[in-house]
Design an enzyme around this catalytic site. Structure first.
Site, PDB file in Angstrom:
ATOM      1  N   ASN A   9     -13.869  13.246   2.007  1.00 32.34           N
ATOM      2  CA  ASN A   9     -13.317  12.628   0.916  1.00 32.34           C
ATOM      3  C   ASN A   9     -15.109  13.163  -0.236  1.00 32.34           C
ATOM      4  O   ASN A   9     -15.946  12.737  -0.229  1.00 32.34           O
ATOM      5  CB  ASN A   9     -13.714  10.878   0.884  1.00 32.34           C
ATOM      6  CG  ASN A   9     -14.060  10.608  -0.593  1.00 32.34           C
ATOM      7  OD1 ASN A   9     -14.032  10.932  -1.556  1.00 32.34           O
ATOM      8  ND2 ASN A   9     -14.364   8.683  -0.256  1.00 32.34           N
ATOM      9  N   LYS A  11     -15.587  12.672  -3.298  1.00 34.30           N
ATOM     10  CA  LYS A  11     -15.971  11.782  -4.573  1.00 34.30           C
ATOM     11  C   LYS A  11     -15.703  12.981  -6.114  1.00 34.30           C
ATOM     12  O   LYS A  11     -15.118  13.830  -5.889  1.00 34.30           O
ATOM     13  CB  LYS A  11     -16.441  10.819  -4.024  1.00 34.30           C
ATOM     14  CG  LYS A  11     -17.014  10.367  -3.238  1.00 34.30           C
ATOM     15  CD  LYS A  11     -17.539   9.013  -2.232  1.00 34.30           C
ATOM     16  CE  LYS A  11     -17.443   9.043  -0.646  1.00 34.30           C
ATOM     17  NZ  LYS A  11     -18.442   7.634  -1.134  1.00 34.30           N
ATOM     18  N   HIS A  97     -10.096   2.711  -1.401  1.00 32.45           N
ATOM     19  CA  HIS A  97     -11.887   2.704  -1.335  1.00 32.45           C
ATOM     20  C   HIS A  97     -12.535   1.766  -1.725  1.00 32.45           C
ATOM     21  O   HIS A  97     -12.338   1.812  -3.410  1.00 32.45           O
ATOM     22  CB  HIS A  97     -11.967   4.182  -2.317  1.00 32.45           C
ATOM     23  CG  HIS A  97     -13.444   4.691  -0.999  1.00 32.45           C
ATOM     24  ND1 HIS A  97     -14.743   4.544  -1.817  1.00 32.45           N
ATOM     25  CD2 HIS A  97     -13.427   5.232  -0.365  1.00 32.45           C
ATOM     26  CE1 HIS A  97     -15.495   4.632  -1.395  1.00 32.45           C
ATOM     27  NE2 HIS A  97     -15.033   5.204  -0.060  1.00 32.45           N
ATOM     28  N   GLU A  99     -14.883   1.703  -3.893  1.00 35.49           N
ATOM     29  CA  GLU A  99     -15.872   2.118  -5.288  1.00 35.49           C
ATOM     30  C   GLU A  99     -14.096   1.964  -5.641  1.00 35.49           C
ATOM     31  O   GLU A  99     -14.917   1.956  -7.176  1.00 35.49           O
ATOM     32  CB  GLU A  99     -15.991   3.772  -5.356  1.00 35.49           C
ATOM     33  CG  GLU A  99     -17.183   3.723  -4.746  1.00 35.49           C
ATOM     34  CD  GLU A  99     -17.341   5.320  -4.010  1.00 35.49           C
ATOM     35  OE1 GLU A  99     -17.038   6.144  -3.635  1.00 35.49           O
ATOM     36  OE2 GLU A  99     -18.369   4.730  -2.757  1.00 35.49           O
ATOM     37  N   GLU A 169     -14.346   0.659   6.450  1.00 32.09           N
ATOM     38  CA  GLU A 169     -15.600   1.220   5.423  1.00 32.09           C
ATOM     39  C   GLU A 169     -16.048  -0.187   5.710  1.00 32.09           C
ATOM     40  O   GLU A 169     -16.282  -0.229   4.086  1.00 32.09           O
ATOM     41  CB  GLU A 169     -15.525   2.205   4.423  1.00 32.09           C
ATOM     42  CG  GLU A 169     -14.310   3.126   4.700  1.00 32.09           C
ATOM     43  CD  GLU A 169     -14.497   4.804   3.862  1.00 32.09           C
ATOM     44  OE1 GLU A 169     -15.319   5.974   4.477  1.00 32.09           O
ATOM     45  OE2 GLU A 169     -14.534   4.438   2.635  1.00 32.09           O
ATOM     46  N   GLY A 175     -22.819   4.949   1.457  1.00 31.37           N
ATOM     47  CA  GLY A 175     -23.903   6.094   0.864  1.00 31.37           C
ATOM     48  C   GLY A 175     -25.183   5.881   1.307  1.00 31.37           C
ATOM     49  O   GLY A 175     -25.587   5.896   0.344  1.00 31.37           O
ATOM     50  N   SER A 215     -21.500   6.037   6.163  1.00 34.58           N
ATOM     51  CA  SER A 215     -23.212   7.519   6.666  1.00 34.58           C
ATOM     52  C   SER A 215     -22.367   8.051   7.968  1.00 34.58           C
ATOM     53  O   SER A 215     -23.573   7.868   8.877  1.00 34.58           O
ATOM     54  CB  SER A 215     -23.751   6.121   6.727  1.00 34.58           C
ATOM     55  OG  SER A 215     -23.985   5.859   5.278  1.00 34.58           O
TER      56      SER A 215
HETATM   57  P1  PGA Z   1     -20.151   8.011   3.636  1.00 38.90           P
HETATM   58  O1  PGA Z   1     -18.929   7.952   2.799  1.00 38.90           O
HETATM   59  O2  PGA Z   1     -20.107   9.144   4.898  1.00 38.90           O
HETATM   60  O3  PGA Z   1     -21.196   9.282   2.027  1.00 38.90           O
HETATM   61  O4  PGA Z   1     -21.416   6.988   3.076  1.00 38.90           O
HETATM   62  C1  PGA Z   1     -18.093   7.645   3.219  1.00 38.90           C
HETATM   63  C2  PGA Z   1     -16.906   7.257   2.389  1.00 38.90           C
HETATM   64  O5  PGA Z   1     -17.028   6.885   1.162  1.00 38.90           O
HETATM   65  O6  PGA Z   1     -15.287   7.361   2.382  1.00 38.90           O
END
Ligand code: PGA
Length: 252
Positions: A9, A11, A97, A99, A169, A175, A215
């Site tokens: 992803n 982003k 997601h 976010e 997640e 992140g 992460s």
């Molecule tokens: P990350 O993000 O691996 O940077 O923690 C995962 C995601 O949001 O899909």
């Protein structure tokens, strides 16, 4: 047999030129190698879809988007429809997601609408769920994920659900550098599979791909992926570095 998947992803990272050049190099890397045990997917920003779609034509690597509109077409300035995404050659779209849930206030009803529309446009959906830190600390994580699935996903029919990949997640791990322990991931994935079984039956539950995200990196991927209900990962930060992303795919 259940399908294993590692999806990157991106982003909101990389301009067009950077994204195309990165996709070229990732694509070459995977096409030069014997087939990976997992399907590899690149979920890019909208502006990259067409160009990356050309690069990935006839490739082992699949293309995905990170969001889609909740309406099929029309006067929705600034939106991108599931049908438009499909026309770029994309096979997948991420929906729900954290976010999008947090910053754009997307609720379960809206996510269900987007999911249904994406499936009817011929896309497969990576449907995300997961609790925030306070919910885990107050032991509400199972209830939160259950509600997200019951309201966002389970209105789907038995035929529609075949187009779903679930991504668990935990928001506190996205992140942040904090990862769910392999045991925490397994426990939640097992719980999710049980919910899918209650609603859609044993075969659907056995075949459902459930990804872990948050992460995930080369140093922890093998241990997490070794758990029986973890079928791969949704990778944010580490998908922006070819070596790290490749190492995570190889951890499968
Ligand atoms: P990350 O993000 O691996 O940077 O923690 C995962 C995601 O949001 O899909």
């Amino acid at each position: 047999m259940r399908k294993m998947i590692v999806a990157g992803n991106w982003k909101m990272n990389m301009n067009l030129e950077e994204g195309l050049s990165f996709a070229k190099s990732v694509n070459q890397y995977f096409n030069d190698k014997p087939a990976a045990k997992a399907e590899v997917i690149l979920c890019t920003p909208f502006i990259h879809l067409d160009g990356v779609g050309q690069i990935l034509k006839n490739s082992k690597v699949a293309l995905g988007a990170q969001n889609c509109a909740s309406e099929p077409s029309g006067a929705y300035t600034g939106e991108i429809s599931a049908g438009m995404i499909k026309s770029t050659g994309a096979k997948y779209v991420i929906i729900g997601h954290s976010e999008r849930r947090t910053y754009y206030h997307e609720d379960d009803a809206l996510l269900n609408k987007k999911t249904t529309l994406a499936i009817s446009s011929g896309l497969k959906v990576i449907f995300c769920c997961g609790e925030v830190k306070e919910e885990r600390e107050s032991a509400r994580h199972f209830d939160v994920v259950k509600r997200q699935l019951i309201d966002g996903l389970f209105p789907l029919s038995a035929t529609e659900i075949e187009n779903i990949v679930i991504a668990y997640e935990p928001v506190w791990a996205i992140g942040t550098g904090l990862t769910a322990s392999p045991e925490q991931a397994q426990e939640m994935h097992h719980y999710i599979r049980g919910l899918v079984q209650e609603k859609y039956g044993k075969q659907c539950a056995e075949e459902m791909t459930i990804l872990y995200g948050g992460s995930c990196k080369p140093s922890n991927a093998s241990e997490i992926f070794s758990k029986p209900d973890v079928d791969g990962g949704l990778i944010g930060g580490a998908s922006l570095k070819k070596e790290d992303f490749a190492a995570i795919v190889e951890a499968i």
